[in-house]
Structure formats: C-alpha cells, structure tokens
Design a protein around this motif. Structure first.
Motif, PDB file in Angstrom:
ATOM      1  N   ALA A 288       0.847  -1.202   0.000  1.00  0.00           N
ATOM      2  CA  ALA A 288       0.000   0.000   0.000  1.00  0.00           C
ATOM      3  C   ALA A 288       0.877   1.244   0.000  1.00  0.00           C
ATOM      4  CB  ALA A 288      -0.905   0.011   1.234  1.00  0.00           C
ATOM      5  N   TYR A 289       1.899   1.205   0.818  1.00  0.00           N
ATOM      6  CA  TYR A 289       2.767   2.370   0.926  1.00  0.00           C
ATOM      7  C   TYR A 289       3.582   2.574  -0.351  1.00  0.00           C
ATOM      8  CZ  TYR A 289       1.448   2.706   5.786  1.00  0.00           C
ATOM      9  OH  TYR A 289       0.747   2.863   6.947  1.00  0.00           O
TER      10      TYR A 289
ATOM     11  N   ALA B 206      -0.719  14.084  -0.634  1.00  0.00           N
ATOM     12  CA  ALA B 206       0.033  13.346  -1.653  1.00  0.00           C
ATOM     13  C   ALA B 206       1.136  12.482  -1.057  1.00  0.00           C
ATOM     14  CB  ALA B 206       0.618  14.309  -2.666  1.00  0.00           C
ATOM     15  N   THR B 207       1.611  12.814   0.124  1.00  0.00           N
ATOM     16  CA  THR B 207       2.729  12.057   0.680  1.00  0.00           C
ATOM     17  C   THR B 207       2.391  11.288   1.950  1.00  0.00           C
ATOM     18  OG1 THR B 207       3.414  14.049   1.813  1.00  0.00           O
ATOM     19  CG2 THR B 207       4.543  13.530  -0.249  1.00  0.00           C
ATOM     20  N   ARG B 208       1.284  11.626   2.604  1.00  0.00           N
ATOM     21  CA  ARG B 208       1.016  10.960   3.874  1.00  0.00           C
ATOM     22  C   ARG B 208       0.530   9.532   3.621  1.00  0.00           C
ATOM     23  NH1 ARG B 208      -2.988  13.736   5.753  1.00  0.00           N
ATOM     24  NH2 ARG B 208      -4.504  12.061   5.810  1.00  0.00           N
ATOM     25  N   LEU B 209       1.091   8.604   4.344  1.00  0.00           N
ATOM     26  CA  LEU B 209       0.728   7.207   4.180  1.00  0.00           C
ATOM     27  C   LEU B 209      -0.319   6.846   5.228  1.00  0.00           C
ATOM     28  CD1 LEU B 209       4.388   6.060   3.794  1.00  0.00           C
ATOM     29  CD2 LEU B 209       2.768   6.625   1.994  1.00  0.00           C
ATOM     30  N   ARG B 210      -1.275   6.038   4.831  1.00  0.00           N
ATOM     31  CA  ARG B 210      -2.420   5.854   5.723  1.00  0.00           C
ATOM     32  C   ARG B 210      -2.647   4.417   6.150  1.00  0.00           C
ATOM     33  NH1 ARG B 210      -5.966  10.306   3.726  1.00  0.00           N
ATOM     34  NH2 ARG B 210      -4.482  11.621   2.651  1.00  0.00           N
ATOM     35  N   PHE B 211      -2.895   4.243   7.431  1.00  0.00           N
ATOM     36  CA  PHE B 211      -3.303   2.945   7.963  1.00  0.00           C
ATOM     37  C   PHE B 211      -4.497   3.217   8.873  1.00  0.00           C
ATOM     38  CE2 PHE B 211      -3.443  -0.616  10.831  1.00  0.00           C
ATOM     39  CZ  PHE B 211      -3.165  -1.700   9.998  1.00  0.00           C
ATOM     40  N   TYR B 212      -5.588   2.489   8.622  1.00  0.00           N
ATOM     41  CA  TYR B 212      -6.814   2.737   9.371  1.00  0.00           C
ATOM     42  C   TYR B 212      -7.150   1.562  10.287  1.00  0.00           C
ATOM     43  CZ  TYR B 212      -7.680   6.506   6.021  1.00  0.00           C
ATOM     44  OH  TYR B 212      -7.579   7.639   5.263  1.00  0.00           O
ATOM     45  N   ALA B 213      -7.703   1.864  11.447  1.00  0.00           N
ATOM     46  CA  ALA B 213      -8.158   0.825  12.369  1.00  0.00           C
ATOM     47  C   ALA B 213      -9.296   1.403  13.204  1.00  0.00           C
ATOM     48  CB  ALA B 213      -7.018   0.368  13.267  1.00  0.00           C
TER      49      ALA B 213
ATOM     50  N   ALA C  45       7.862  -1.939  10.749  1.00  0.00           N
ATOM     51  CA  ALA C  45       8.314  -2.750   9.613  1.00  0.00           C
ATOM     52  C   ALA C  45       7.638  -2.319   8.311  1.00  0.00           C
ATOM     53  CB  ALA C  45       8.030  -4.223   9.888  1.00  0.00           C
ATOM     54  N   SER C  46       6.512  -1.612   8.428  1.00  0.00           N
ATOM     55  CA  SER C  46       5.795  -1.163   7.228  1.00  0.00           C
ATOM     56  C   SER C  46       6.551  -0.095   6.458  1.00  0.00           C
ATOM     57  CB  SER C  46       4.449  -0.547   7.586  1.00  0.00           C
ATOM     58  OG  SER C  46       3.853  -1.135   8.651  1.00  0.00           O
ATOM     59  N   TYR C  47       7.534   0.516   7.113  1.00  0.00           N
ATOM     60  CA  TYR C  47       8.243   1.623   6.465  1.00  0.00           C
ATOM     61  C   TYR C  47       9.589   1.190   5.890  1.00  0.00           C
ATOM     62  CZ  TYR C  47       4.629   4.181   8.882  1.00  0.00           C
ATOM     63  OH  TYR C  47       3.402   4.616   9.321  1.00  0.00           O
ATOM     64  N   ASP C  48       9.741  -0.104   5.671  1.00  0.00           N
ATOM     65  CA  ASP C  48      10.986  -0.639   5.123  1.00  0.00           C
ATOM     66  C   ASP C  48      10.962  -0.465   3.596  1.00  0.00           C
ATOM     67  OD1 ASP C  48      12.956  -2.212   4.041  1.00  0.00           O
ATOM     68  OD2 ASP C  48      12.646  -3.887   5.403  1.00  0.00           O
TER      69      ASP C  48
END
Ligand SMILES: NC(=O)c1ccc[n+]([C@@H]2O[C@H](COP(=O)([O-])OP(=O)(O)OC[C@H]3O[C@@H](n4cnc5c(N)ncnc54)[C@H](OP(=O)(O)O)[C@@H]3O)[C@@H](O)[C@H]2O)c1
Length: 399
Positions: free
Chosen positions: A204-205, A291-298, A369-372
C-alpha cells in the motif's frame, strides 16, 4: 528512487457516519475482491449504496451473480449496477492477468480498488511458480492485480483528481517481519499469515509513493475481529464452542466493514472538501500533505495506543532473529494470544461504549516494519513480474 515517508505522529479519529453519508460515488467505478462473503460482500453493498458502479472480483462467478442481484435488491440500485466479470482466482497469476485484461477492456477508468479477498488456515500448498498459496492469495495475487490495473486506475486519477487502492490488512501485521522477500514468498511457517498482512501494508505504501503524485491514494486497513468464514478452515476456531464464543465476541461483517468503507471513501470525501475550499488536503487538519502521507486505518481497541503503540520491540527482535527459533515461537504466540484477547474485547466494548470507541475509525501508525522501503520496492517488483509487466531476469518472480 527517494521516498518521503510521513507516518502519522498522532491518532486521527474520523466519523464513519459523517464520511459514509457525505461521500457520493455516483459516476465512479469500484472493484471489490472476495465479495462472495464477509467483509467483501458488505463493502460492495456499502459502495453501491453510495452510488458507485461495483464490479465483484470473485472466483465463483455463479455465487458472485447471486450476490450482485441480492445487493442490487437490498440497496435499491438499478439492475446492472453490480456486476461480475471473469472468474478471479488470486491463487493463479494467469487468472489475475486474464481478469485484469477483461476489466481494462471494459472499464477505461477504475476509481476504487478494494483488495479484500484473503485466506487463513489453508492447507500448505505451492503454486507452479513455487509461491506459498497463502502468500499468493493474500499478497502476490492482489498486488499483481493492482499493477495489472495501473492504466484504468491512473486514468481515473487523471480524470477526477483522485483514485484509491485499499488493501485489507490485519492487526497481525504488527508482529510480523519480512527479512527476505524470496523467503516470504516461498516458505510457509506459523508466521506466514501475519507476514502476508505486513506485505499488504508495505505494498500500500509503495503504491502510494509510486502513484501518489498522480492522484492515486493507497491505504491499508485493519478491519478488527470479524465473525466470518475466515475461521472455517481452522480446527479450533471452527469447533462448536469456539464458534459460539466468536459469534458472541466478534463483530458481524456489516459492522466490521466500517473501517474498510471509511478507508475506501476518505480520499473522495477529502476531494469534495478540497473543492469546497477548505484546508490544503481537505481533511481539516491543515497539514495539506495528502500526496505524501501514508495511511493505515483501524477501529476501536485496534486503534488504541495499547495495540498501535507497543509492537516495535517485537518486530526488531524478529527481524534480527531466525523465524523458527524457540524465542521467535514464544514471542509469536504471546502476541497471538494478546491479539486474540483484544479481539474478544473489542466488539463488546464498542457495542457498550457508544462514545469513545463506537462509530469511529482512526488513522494510526502502522508497524515500523511497514516503512521498510527496500522491502516495499522488492514486493512492488515481484508484483510487476506476476502481472506480466516486468520480464527482466533480475526481477523474476521467485529468487
Ligand atoms: N475476519 C477477521 O477477523 C479478519 C481480521 C483481519 C483481517 N481480515 C481480512 O479481511 C479479508 C476478508 O476476510 P473475511 O473475514 O471477510 O473472510 P471470508 O468471509 O472468508 O471472505 C474471504 C473472501 O476471499 C475470497 N477468496 C478466498 N480465496 C480466494 C482466491 N483464491 N481467489 C479469489 N478470492 C478468494 C473468498 O471467496 P470464496 O467465497 O470463493 O471462498 C471470500 O469471498 C481478508 O483479507 C482477511 O485476511 C479478516
């Protein structure tokens, strides 16, 4: 390629009701995979209700046609609003490519892709390319589908200013690691499901970083604990007593889908607000960084600091260690049991609270780890190879 990663430093709460009610998808086309049951079916119905033309990506097209008719009947949409294309079996790259080719032929613009289909507890098996079926169905198939649909997704973004790709991940991504992409694809151990859900977030990222400047948003979402068919293949979870416990403590798909629908609608909601002249990126926080922010929803307890804030230590240890060591197993099962406990509390707490936890989805930090970036790039290339977009030897599917 240099990437800029902007993880949220705070939890940003969104009102599901507000976003769902005020986002109009009329004139937009959405594709939802795994729409024959659970979250996928509920998501397809929610999008049709918001006015979208919805394609169902399913492997059983007869079941898909029945679901499409049922959704049209219950949402009151015109016949032909919800459709089924060729069979989509995510276990086969060939099926993914044929399905995508058909979609590209029929649909010049795809505004929203919801990569929802997934499996757990399936018998160990490998594709002819040597990829574990769980990694194939949960990660490689959906990622290849996304890459094969690049043209209509980018066309939609160019036309309307925004398109969206959503990946249904899980809380389990928080205690997963992918030290080696080749190993992740070709080996199968106790941590494989969690690793596929981390791969969803990484992809996703990467998708957001590659296509973000062209208007494509991409998010990953943890739907919470849902009482669905996902548990049917496990001996313990499918036993009558455990089924009864899950039925009481896990959310029904119609409730559980809220975070997936919010993740699906948020960019369109923001675009509408932007047109209204409010705030840089339309989300009301004044940061103008869409445009640059990465999103994770919960949602609920899954968005709490308890869950969203305490996995980094485990991830570091797993990354440095060998996946099959005794300490790995100890950590993995400890986190698994803790997650199960949170899962069983979340729906009852939300159902009772009505205040802090009910009816709201949060944008939260996903696992470190998602930002690897290196792993994310490699997963992107593997998906390209599976989609038939890359043929060079160094980017072969496995190895
Ligand atoms: N349930 C939870 O608590 C939970 C928690 C976190 C994340 N999730 C994630 O949520 C997503 C949806 O799960 P769910 O709970 O709604 O489960 P579900 O009811 O079992 O739905 C799974 C869907 O995926 C489809 N599917 C399975 N294998 C496929 C394949 N090879 N090709 C194409 N489609 C395939 C199934 O189609 P068939 O009908 O043909 O089998 C079904 O439509 C999954 O990605 C899961 O990992 C679920």
């Amino acid at each position: 390629m240099a990437f800029t990663v902007h993880p949220p430093t705070h939890t940003r709460w969104l009102s599901d009701a507000d976003i769902h009610a005020s986002t109009d998808l009329t004139g937009k086309t959405a594709l939802v995979t795994g729409a024959t049951s659970g979250l996928g079916r509920s998501c397809a119905a929610a999008l049709a209700r918001r006015g979208a033309r919805v394609m169902l990506g399913v492997r059983n097209v007869e079941a898909g046609a029945r679901i499409a008719a049922a959704i049209e009947a219950e949402t009151g949409c015109a016949p032909g609003t919800v459709t089924v294309g060729l069979p989509l079996d995510l276990a086969s790259n060939e099926s993914v490519r044929s399905f995508a080719k058909d979609v590209v032929g029929k649909c010049p613009r795809l505004d929203l892709l919801v990569n929802n289909a997934g499996v757990n507890f399936v018998p160990k098996a490998f594709t002819p390319e040597g990829v574990g079926v769980i990694a194939q169905v949960n990660f490689l198939g959906p990622a290849a589908l996304t890459r094969a649909l690049e043209a209509p997704i980018l066309a939609a973004a160019a036309h309307a200013g925004v398109a969206n790709v959503v990946h249904v991940s899980s809380v389990t991504h928080r205690y997963a690691s992918i030290p080696s992409v080749a190993r992740f694809l070709t080996q199968w151990d106790a941590g494989s499901y969690a690793a596929t859900k981390l791969a969803n977030v990484l992809f996703a990222y990467e998708c957001h970083r590659r296509w973000g400047a062209q208007g494509v948003r991409s998010a990953a979402v943890d739907p919470g604990a849902i009482y669905s068919n996902l548990w049917d293949n496990d001996r313990v979870f499918s036993s009558p007593p455990m089924r009864a416990i899950l039925g009481l403590t896990y959310a029904p798909p119609e409730d559980g889908v809220a975070a997936v629908v919010t993740a699906s609608l948020a960019p369109f909601h923001e675009a509408t607000k932007r047109k209204g002249g409010r705030d840089g990126d339309g989300d009301g926080d004044g940061d103008g960084d869409a445009a640059t922010r990465l999103r994770f929803y919960a949602r609920g307890l899954f968005a709490s600091r308890l869950v969203a804030g305490c996995a980094p230590g485990l991830r570091d240890e797993l990354n440095d260690g060998v996946a099959q060591s005794a300490s790995w197993h100890l950590n993995y099962y400890a986190w698994g049991i803790a997650t199960l406990a949170v899962s069983m509390l979340d729906w009852p707490v939300r159902a009772c609270s009505r205040g802090r936890f009910a009816g709201r989805t949060a944008e939260v930090r996903s696992s470190p780890a998602s930002y690897d970036e290196a792993t994310a790039c490699e997963l992107w290339e593997k998906a390209g190879a599976a989609a038939g977009r890359v043929a060079r030897g160094k980017e072969m599917l496995v190895g």
